[in-house]
Design an enzyme around this catalytic site. Structure first.
Site, PDB file in Angstrom:
ATOM      1  N   ASP A 174     -45.248  -6.954 -13.769  1.00  0.00           N
ATOM      2  CA  ASP A 174     -45.219  -5.585 -14.284  1.00  0.00           C
ATOM      3  C   ASP A 174     -46.064  -5.434 -15.538  1.00  0.00           C
ATOM      4  O   ASP A 174     -45.863  -6.131 -16.529  1.00  0.00           O
ATOM      5  CB  ASP A 174     -43.778  -5.162 -14.565  1.00  0.00           C
ATOM      6  CG  ASP A 174     -42.973  -5.014 -13.284  1.00  0.00           C
ATOM      7  OD1 ASP A 174     -43.364  -4.202 -12.443  1.00  0.00           O
ATOM      8  OD2 ASP A 174     -41.972  -5.735 -13.135  1.00  0.00           O
ATOM      9  N   ASP A 228     -47.242 -12.994 -14.938  1.00  0.00           N
ATOM     10  CA  ASP A 228     -46.253 -11.920 -14.914  1.00  0.00           C
ATOM     11  C   ASP A 228     -46.764 -10.803 -14.001  1.00  0.00           C
ATOM     12  O   ASP A 228     -47.971 -10.673 -13.767  1.00  0.00           O
ATOM     13  CB  ASP A 228     -46.032 -11.394 -16.338  1.00  0.00           C
ATOM     14  CG  ASP A 228     -45.126 -10.186 -16.374  1.00  0.00           C
ATOM     15  OD1 ASP A 228     -43.991 -10.272 -15.870  1.00  0.00           O
ATOM     16  OD2 ASP A 228     -45.558  -9.130 -16.886  1.00  0.00           O
TER      17      ASP A 228
END
Length: 775
Positions: free
Chosen positions: A170, A168
């Site tokens: 953010d 991922d």
């Protein structure tokens, strides 16, 4: 490619095969009759107007048309067969299997796959429904082809001694914001935050970004410390994929910053534009056949509802304080962060920069949108528009409010720093500016721990694989399950630990089914909702350090009372850390225990319990040890037994107050203590003579007056002796500093501390006088 065709569900079963019209080896054309069949049915005949009708059996002959083109390989039925349900009828060798389709067309032969007629029950587009590509949702493949491709990819990874790692963006490996202040600080070496932001990257989305005020805004990206070293090390053990809920334009810009040469991720980037769901992520989007060789690192576990075993949860990276995830409006509001815990992976011993969970998700505004997201599959266009509007509003707030600038200004005020006014023509004083503290810190070490976890998982995986593999050839039948191995590795970390949480899960949320609760139990710990003798750790929020659970735990020396930083660091480092640096100071009043009618006070010994003792040792004022046995079932149900009296622990304080959500003495913070003192002094000093009292009662009245004067005199002396202490106590209560202890005693809410006030001399004397007057 051969394909088995079925009769279908639309035939009027039972049917009898009358005649086969084609033989094996014949070429078939679509919509061409292949066999004839007959069926019986009941027909209503007669005169319906005179209500003179009856049923007669009818026999109808029909033909079955080919739904595809190809060569007939074999029949699975024969003439004279009576068939009662849908079943295979023939095998066809097709010229094109239509395994790869693009936007409704076969990528091999170019035929329209969306066409439906009487010869087929569903369109041929259903033959290729799996999307395996990162960057295009229009390209789909069949399940057979997907399996062949994925197996080939797994064999390649086994030969390279690698696994697949889904990453991922953010708050996992980067943190992003559009606060203009960052650009100003980055170009100002005199700013106290300069060292932390000087390596911040930036880019503009231009036409691909949000509209309105945020159109063309600069995105500032802070790479998590150690990211370059992390990617370099992981590239030798994992084939990495980016999976983000940001737009594709956003994801590609981030990928260019962290992997400019495309040697780590290549083109393996998937965004919310290709995800097909704005609510959650799913490994089957990339690995539709098997996830045995796949691992995920993400700061959110709730967005992977189907792939939790494969997830290594990362402590959220919150470099830009209070900004949170700028793409969080496309996800449900998160509830998986420890309140008050630092989101940068640092030890909780330095909480001056720790960010609360509320600030961590400032961009994820609590609204009705959260409920809509939870109920939606993420495909609704209206929902997407609402989510985009929510994100735009959040980004605009950063530009308008400039929260980071205001935080630094408040910190400067606390430091007593006055900055020169550059816009003023008036000469500024030449005295040196005081040292300025900074709000941004670049001290995160989370990726160091994540690298260790992934390295350990990789070595464990291939150790087990090599033990089963006798040859050097890739064998998919003996591949271990990475998700199962992760469960095994994590499940032993806190084994034997029994945890109770206080002030860490929002009211109304089931602790055992909360995100935090699930994470705790995945590390092998037992999670209870009540304090009992089996409890080993009470984890208390530093925001609400004095709760009823803490008071109960303080009386049991075997329970370690720690703050949430201990739990956060244990989960981050995969270690059961020593509790010493994380212990919560316990107020002396919280350690006291009522001794019943004797009015004595017993305190829990600071010494640890003897392992062979089955009861709770209490040290009384006489110094004698008193042991109380707790029934096993009563402990389970939250009861404690003292001198034959069974007290329901949960009845001491309502459940909504037990976690410290609202202190019972909050209303006393603004109480007029001085006015009460004046009224009490006036009452105790007033004359109680009654001029109309009978002469026969004069002696009794004099006795009462004497008693009241004595009481007033004693109270005055005690008030003078304790004036300084009482004043300090009132000041603490007014300021809310002693809300859980002394003020709680003043309110009478604590069942165990209330005896201190119930036994006050003034209350006893006044009660006695009132009894005499009413006598």
């Amino acid at each position: 490619m051969t394909k088995t065709l079925s009769l279908g569900s639309r035939l009027p079963y039972p049917i009898t095969i009358s005649k086969l019209l084609r033989s094996p080896g014949d070429e078939l054309k679509k919509r061409e009759p292949l066999f004839e069949y007959k069926f019986k049915w009941m027909k209503q005949v007669g005169d319906s107007f005179r209500d003179n009708t009856w049923q007669e059996e009818q026999t109808t002959l029909a033909s079955w048309d080919s739904p595809t083109e190809g060569k007939l390989k074999e029949w699975r039925i024969k003439e004279g067969d009576t068939i009662h349900r849908d079943e295979p009828c023939l095998v066809v060798e097709e010229a094109c299997g239509h395994d790869i389709q693009f936007q409704g067309l076969c990528a091999m032969c170019g035929k329209d796959m969306t066409e439906v007629d009487w010869s087929s029950e569903k369109p041929d587009s259903s033959r290729a429904t799996i999307n395996m590509t990162h960057d295009n949702t229009g390209l789909t493949v069949s399940s057979g082809l997907a399996q062949r491709v994925e197996h080939a990819s797994q064999r390649r990874l086994l030969d390279q001694r690698k696994l697949s790692l889904v990453v991922d963006l953010d708050q996992t490996i980067i943190h992003a914001c559009i606060e203009p202040t960052i650009g100003e600080w980055r170009s100002d070496p005199t700013n106290p935050n300069y060292e932390a932001v000087k390596d911040v990257k930036s880019f503009q989305l231009n036409d691909d970004g949000p509209r309105g005020l945020t159109s063309g805004a600069w995105y500032y990206i802070k790479l998590r410390p150690g990211l370059a070293e992390f990617l370099e090390a992981m590239a030798d053990m994992y084939e990495m994929h980016v999976y983000t809920m940001g737009t594709r334009a956003y994801a590609l810009n981030i990928a260019k910053l962290i992997d400019p040469d495309m040697k780590y991720f290549g083109n393996r980037v998937i965004s919310r534009d290709e995800n097909g769901n704005l609510v959650s992520k799913n490994l089957h989007r990339l690995f539709p056949v098997s996830t045995d060789m796949v691992v995920i690192i993400d700061d959110r576990s709730d967005v992977w509802p189907r792939n939790r075993p494969n997830l290594i949860k990362v402590t959220p990276y919150d470099f830009f304080k209070g900004i949170g995830d700028i793409n969080s409006s496309f996800l449900p509001k998160r509830q998986d962060i420890l309140p008050g815990a630092p989101a940068n992976g640092t030890n909780g011993s330095a909480p001056t920069t720790a960010k609360s969970a509320t600030a961590n998700d400032a961009s994820n505004t609590a609204s009705a949108l959260d409920d809509i997201v939870m109920m939606s599959s993420g495909q609704d266009k209206a929902l997407q528009e609402k989510q985009a509007a929510e994100q735009e509003k959040s980004l605009e707030k950063q530009i308008i409010d400039r929260p980071l600038l205001h935080m630094q200004e408040e910190l400067d005020k606390e430091d007593g720093v006055t900055l020169p006014d550059e816009s003023s023509d008036t000469p500024q004083p030449s005295h040196p500016v005081a040292e300025r503290h900074h709000i941004l810190r670049d001290d995160d070490d989370e990726l160091v721990h994540i690298q260790k976890h992934l390295t350990k998982l990789h070595s464990t995986f291939y150790k087990l694989y090599d033990e089963k593999n006798d040859t050097r050839k890739a064998d998919l039948s003996i591949v271990p399950d990475a998700g199962y191995l992760l469960d095994e590795l994590k499940g032993s970390i806190l084994r034997g630990v029994v945890i109770v949480l206080s002030g860490l899960v929002p009211l109304g949320v089931d602790v055992l089914h909360s995100e935090l609760g699930r994470q705790i139990m995945s590390f092998g710990a037992d999670l209870h909702t009540r304090i009992s003798r089996r409890t080993t750790h009470l984890v208390v929020s530093t925001q609400r350090p004095r709760t009823e659970k803490l008071r109960l735990a303080a009386k049991m020396p075997s329970i370690k009372i720690v703050n949430q930083y201990w739990l956060a660091d244990c989960l981050s480092q995969w270690k059961k850390l020593p509790e010493g640096p994380y212990l919560v100071p316990v107020h002396n009043a919280d350690r006291k225990r009522s001794a019943g009618e004797a009015g004595q006070t017993e305190e829990v010994s600071d010494a640890d319990e003897d392992e062979n003792d089955s009861g709770l040792k209490i040290i009384g004022e006489s110094g004698q040890g008193i042991e109380y046995e707790d029934d096993e079932e009563d402990e389970e149900e939250g009861y404690s037994e003292r001198e034959g009296l069974v007290v329901d622990v949960d009845s001491v304080m309502p459940q909504e107050l037990a976690d410290g959500a609202k202190s019972p003495i909050d209303d006393l913070k603004g109480f007029d203590w001085e006015g009460v003192d004046d009224e009490l002094a006036e009452f105790l000093g007033s004359d109680a003579d009654d001029s109309d009292e009978d002469e026969d009662d004069e002696g009794e009245g004099d006795s009462e007056d004497s008693t009241r004067e004595s009481a007033a005199s004693g109270t005055k002396r005690r008030a003078e002796d304790d004036d300084e202490e009482g004043s300090a106590k009132r000041q603490r209560v007014t300021n809310g500093e002693d809300a859980g202890g002394n003020a709680g005693e003043a309110s009478g809410s604590g069942a165990e501390d209330g005896d201190d006030f119930a036994g006050d001399l003034e209350a006893d004397l006044l009660a006695e006088l009132e009894a005499q007057e009413n006598g």
